[in-house]
Design a protein around this motif. Structure first.
Motif, PDB file in Angstrom:
ATOM      1  N   GLY A 163       0.880  -0.970  -0.199  1.00 30.15           N
ATOM      2  CA  GLY A 163       0.048  -0.154   0.017  1.00 30.15           C
ATOM      3  C   GLY A 163       0.881   1.259   0.079  1.00 30.15           C
ATOM      4  O   GLY A 163       0.320   2.379   0.260  1.00 30.15           O
ATOM      5  N   LEU A 164       2.119   1.307  -0.517  1.00 30.00           N
ATOM      6  CA  LEU A 164       3.116   2.145  -0.364  1.00 30.00           C
ATOM      7  C   LEU A 164       3.264   3.015  -1.622  1.00 30.00           C
ATOM      8  O   LEU A 164       3.088   2.023  -2.692  1.00 30.00           O
ATOM      9  N   LYS A 165       3.384   4.153  -1.652  1.00 26.75           N
ATOM     10  CA  LYS A 165       3.922   4.855  -2.944  1.00 26.75           C
ATOM     11  C   LYS A 165       5.232   5.141  -3.055  1.00 26.75           C
ATOM     12  O   LYS A 165       6.183   4.917  -1.964  1.00 26.75           O
TER      13      LYS A 165
ATOM     14  N   LEU B 181      -1.806  -1.237  -4.228  1.00 25.79           N
ATOM     15  CA  LEU B 181      -2.077   0.320  -4.734  1.00 25.79           C
ATOM     16  C   LEU B 181      -1.724   0.295  -6.304  1.00 25.79           C
ATOM     17  O   LEU B 181      -0.710  -0.371  -6.801  1.00 25.79           O
ATOM     18  N   PRO B 182      -2.769   0.630  -7.070  1.00 33.11           N
ATOM     19  CA  PRO B 182      -2.345   0.483  -8.612  1.00 33.11           C
ATOM     20  C   PRO B 182      -1.482   1.559  -8.969  1.00 33.11           C
ATOM     21  O   PRO B 182      -1.290   2.555  -8.343  1.00 33.11           O
TER      22      PRO B 182
ATOM     23  N   ASP C  48       0.294   5.460  -8.146  1.00 30.76           N
ATOM     24  CA  ASP C  48       1.626   5.804  -7.536  1.00 30.76           C
ATOM     25  C   ASP C  48       2.263   6.926  -8.110  1.00 30.76           C
ATOM     26  O   ASP C  48       3.096   6.902  -9.068  1.00 30.76           O
ATOM     27  N   VAL C  49       1.697   8.082  -7.592  1.00 34.45           N
ATOM     28  CA  VAL C  49       2.159   9.383  -8.028  1.00 34.45           C
ATOM     29  C   VAL C  49       3.119   9.959  -6.992  1.00 34.45           C
ATOM     30  O   VAL C  49       3.384   9.639  -5.867  1.00 34.45           O
ATOM     31  N   ARG C  50       4.296  10.724  -7.740  1.00 34.89           N
ATOM     32  CA  ARG C  50       5.399  11.426  -6.985  1.00 34.89           C
ATOM     33  C   ARG C  50       4.930  12.365  -6.239  1.00 34.89           C
ATOM     34  O   ARG C  50       4.766  13.781  -6.676  1.00 34.89           O
TER      35      ARG C  50
END
Length: 126
Positions: free
Chosen positions: A40-42, A92-93, A97-99
């Motif tokens: 679930g992390l970015k 997380l898709p 996953d945005v910065r």
């Protein structure tokens, strides 16, 4: 962010259609193998917090972003202790996953570089 040699190939890869076509699937595969999305992390959650620029960037997050980051970290810690990833439907898709931290880190790096330039400036009399 710069690589170990002091420069980044990312802009060149993005400009070249052929190179992008070959590198993008490899990068996506690597991100999936890394497993942080299964927790679930970015990507920006993995940045080293002891770095002064990252600390400065973290202090500039909005309260909502700060809360979301702390929640993701707590969930990932719990999953790590239990040695289990999230259920597959909660991973997380890649589209999410945005910065979110990158602009703040880049801004902090520019400020540090500018401060260094001003601190090391030589004044010469004519």
């Amino acid at each position: 962010m710069l690589g170990p040699l002091g420069y980044s190939f990312a802009p060149a890869v993005r400009r070249s259609r052929t190179l992008y076509k070959w590198i993008k699937p490899l990068a996506d595969w690597y991100a999936n193998v890394a497993g942080y999305r299964k927790m679930g992390l970015k990507y920006d959650d993995l940045l080293i917090e002891e770095n002064p620029e990252v600390q400065k960037a973290l202090s500039r997050l909005t309260p909502r972003e700060e809360y979301d980051r702390a929640y993701r970290m707590k969930v990932a810690s719990l999953l790590s202790v239990n040695h289990k990833p999230l259920p597959k439907d909660k991973w997380l898709p890649a589209s999410e996953d945005v910065r979110y931290l990158k602009p703040y880190v880049e801004e902090a790096v520019k400020e540090t570089e500018e401060r260094h330039i001003w601190d090391t400036m030589e004044v010469r009399r004519k």
